[in-house]
Write a protein that holds these residues in place. Structure first.
Motif, short mmCIF file in Angstrom:
data_model
loop_
_atom_site.label_atom_id
_atom_site.label_comp_id
_atom_site.label_asym_id
_atom_site.label_seq_id
_atom_site.Cartn_x
_atom_site.Cartn_y
_atom_site.Cartn_z
N UNK A 1 -2.57 42.42 3.97
CA UNK A 1 -2.18 43.80 4.02
C UNK A 1 -2.20 44.20 5.23
N UNK A 2 -3.25 44.12 6.36
CA UNK A 2 -3.49 44.50 7.47
C UNK A 2 -2.15 44.29 8.38
N UNK A 3 -1.38 43.26 8.21
CA UNK A 3 -0.35 42.87 8.94
C UNK A 3 0.88 43.89 8.94
N UNK A 4 0.73 44.60 7.87
CA UNK A 4 1.86 45.54 7.42
C UNK A 4 1.40 47.04 8.26
N UNK A 5 -0.15 47.19 8.14
CA UNK A 5 -0.52 48.45 9.12
C UNK A 5 -0.24 48.16 10.44
N UNK B 1 7.39 41.07 -2.41
CA UNK B 1 6.54 41.71 -3.54
C UNK B 1 5.21 41.88 -3.01
N UNK B 2 4.39 42.70 -3.78
CA UNK B 2 3.18 42.79 -3.37
C UNK B 2 2.12 42.44 -4.70
N UNK B 3 0.93 41.73 -4.05
CA UNK B 3 0.01 41.50 -5.07
C UNK B 3 -1.16 42.59 -5.01
N UNK B 4 -1.82 42.84 -6.22
CA UNK B 4 -2.73 43.84 -6.00
C UNK B 4 -4.10 43.43 -6.37
N UNK C 1 -4.35 49.61 -3.42
CA UNK C 1 -3.47 49.39 -2.37
C UNK C 1 -3.13 47.76 -2.48
N UNK C 2 -1.90 47.38 -2.11
CA UNK C 2 -1.75 45.92 -2.24
C UNK C 2 -2.83 45.10 -1.51
N UNK D 1 -11.67 38.67 2.94
CA UNK D 1 -10.67 37.64 2.73
C UNK D 1 -9.47 38.42 3.31
N UNK D 2 -9.10 39.63 2.99
CA UNK D 2 -7.79 40.11 3.29
C UNK D 2 -7.86 40.86 4.68
#
Ligand SMILES: Cc1cc2nc3c(=O)[nH]c(=O)nc-3n(C[C@H](O)[C@H](O)[C@H](O)COP(=O)(O)OP(=O)(O)OC[C@H]3O[C@@H](n4cnc5c(N)ncnc54)[C@H](O)[C@@H]3O)c2cc1C
Length: 404
Positions: free
Chosen positions: A50-54, A67-70, A89-90, A376-377
């Motif tokens: 998700x950090x990539x979208x930030x 899509x998003x995975x939560x 958050x995803x 991990x994320x």
């Protein structure tokens, strides 16, 4: 026939097209070349931390994200223990690479990059005053600097001797299956939980199931040299076993059948040097992968952006030699390199160790599993978390020992 440009980018994956976008925005004339006709697919799970979208909010929309995975489940090697991680958050954004990569290229072209697809770069010549890339149609392009964004088996890394023979790689088998939305909701929930089978059948790698809107991406990856040592149990056999285990665990629908085997490779560790005179390597070509998760799209995009900053500096001083370009290595090391090496050391250290205890403890300890999730994320750097994890694990382990 020879053309002239400022920067020649070889490879139009996420690394190349991101570098192209940022360079064009800085006013450079850019040629982006890919051997495949676009849109083309790329072996990949398509999971974006998700950090990539930030960091790149311009990709947080339906042109790029499917899509998003939560959350998700991670299983220990024996499958006896599983950790659930989830968040409001995803934790991952899912992409379909054919669409994702094409839209990144389109963005670079909209900004002004000159894109040539269906032509391979076959050679490279670096002299004091220019670089020349040679294409398989007999044409050539002369430029100030070349960016090698041409993936794990980079021609540019080979021609510049930046990649030596025998670097470690991982090998994967995967497929993306079309599955209807209702079935995906039934098996992965509305939160689209991913599943990871860590060290399945004692491999050093892992197997994954990534649910998307209308697809299930199912794959397994192993460190390359280990496959040579297991001739009887090659990766396809492993994939078949993995597939039937997923059915037993009800992670995938009973009726789903393997219909194709796609292979793919990825690097495991960065090259020692990622630049030389008039050349910079980015993305997989430079070996930028999280050695623990195999995730590389984030590093591909970030290294493309960093390369554009360094080229701007080099261009101002009209100096593209290795001395000046060494700044590139310093910048990526500061940005994400230390984390990659922390993950590499951790992954190497864990290779021969069973993961049962840590999974057993973490499966009953929300704080520890939350720490795993954040590492991990990539929400927080591993190096900041190492001590916290160790302390938490020790506390959890002692608690269990006293209880039993
Ligand atoms: C099975 C598998 C699963 C993965 N899952 C994930 C995941 O879930 N999440 C994640 O973040 N990462 C994942 N990765 C890693 C990810 O795919 C890569 O890190 C990412 O694609 C790197 O981007 P890149 O632009 O550097 O290279 P690439 O995407 O490989 O693009 C390189 C481009 O260069 C072109 N090219 C190559 N040679 C030449 C040449 N001589 N001339 C012209 N063009 C050339 C190719 O056609 C290609 O388009 C996975 C990898 C594999 C193999």
């Amino acid at each position: 026939m020879s053309k002239k440009t400022d920067v020649c980018i070889v490879g139009a994956g996420p690394a190349g097209s991101t570098a192209a976008k940022f360079l064009v925005e800085k006013g450079f004339k850019v040629n982006l070349i890919d051997k495949e006709k676009f849109p083309r697919d790329k072996p990949c799970g398509g999971g974006l931390p998700y950090q990539i979208l930030k960091r790149y909010p311009y990709i947080d929309n339906e042109n790029f994200v499917d899509s998003y995975s939560y959350g998700g489940y991670a299983y220990s090697s024996s499958l006896n223990h599983k950790i659930l991680v989830k968040d409001k958050e995803p934790i991952l954004a899912m992409t379909l690479r054919k669409k994702f990569d094409k839209n990144l290229v389109d963005l670079a072209v909209e900004k002004g990059a000159d894109f040539v697809d269906g032509k391979a770069v076959v050679n490279l010549e670096i002299t004091n005053d220019k670089a020349m890339v040679f294409l398989n149609d007999g044409t050539s392009i002369s430029c100030d600097i070349v960016i090698g964004a041409d993936g794990v088996f980079s021609k540019i890394a080979e021609k510049t001797d930046l990649r030596k023979r025998g670097e470690e790689i991982a090998i994967c088998i995967y497929n993306e299956y079309e599955v209807d939305e209702k079935t995906i909701d039934e098996i992965a929930g509305k939160e689209h939980f991913v599943s990871i089978l860590s060290r399945f059948q004692s491999i050093y790698g892992y197997g994954w199931v990534f649910p998307k809107n209308k697809h299930l991406n199912i794959g397994i990856g192993e460190v390359g040299y280990r496959l040579k040592n297991r001739p009887k149990k090659n990766l396809i056999d492993l994939y078949k076993d993995f597939f039937s285990t997923l059915k037993k665990l009800k992670i995938i629908p009973e009726k789903l059948e393997i219909n194709k085997y796609h292979g793919g490779s990825l690097p495991i560790v960065p090259l020692k040097q990622t630049y030389c005179n008039r050349t910079i390597l980015i993305g997989d070509a430079a070996g930028f992968i999280n050695p623990f998760s195999g995730e590389g799209i984030y590093y591909a995009m970030v290294s493309g952006e960093i390369a554009s900053t360094v080229i701007e500096k080099a261009s101002k001083s009209e100096n593209f030699d290795a001395n000046l370009l060494s700044l590139y290595q310093k910048l990526w090391m500061k940005d994400f390199g230390k984390d990659i090496y922390s993950f590499y050391n951790l992954a190497k250290n864990q290779r021969n160790k069973p993961n049962e205890n840590i999974f057993k403890v973490a499966s009953k300890d929300d704080v520890l599993s939350d720490l795993f999730l954040k590492i991990m994320i990539g929400r927080l750097p591993l190096r900041q978390y190492k001590w916290k994890v160790f302390r938490r694990y020790t506390i959890g382990y002692l608690k269990q020992a006293f209880r039993s």
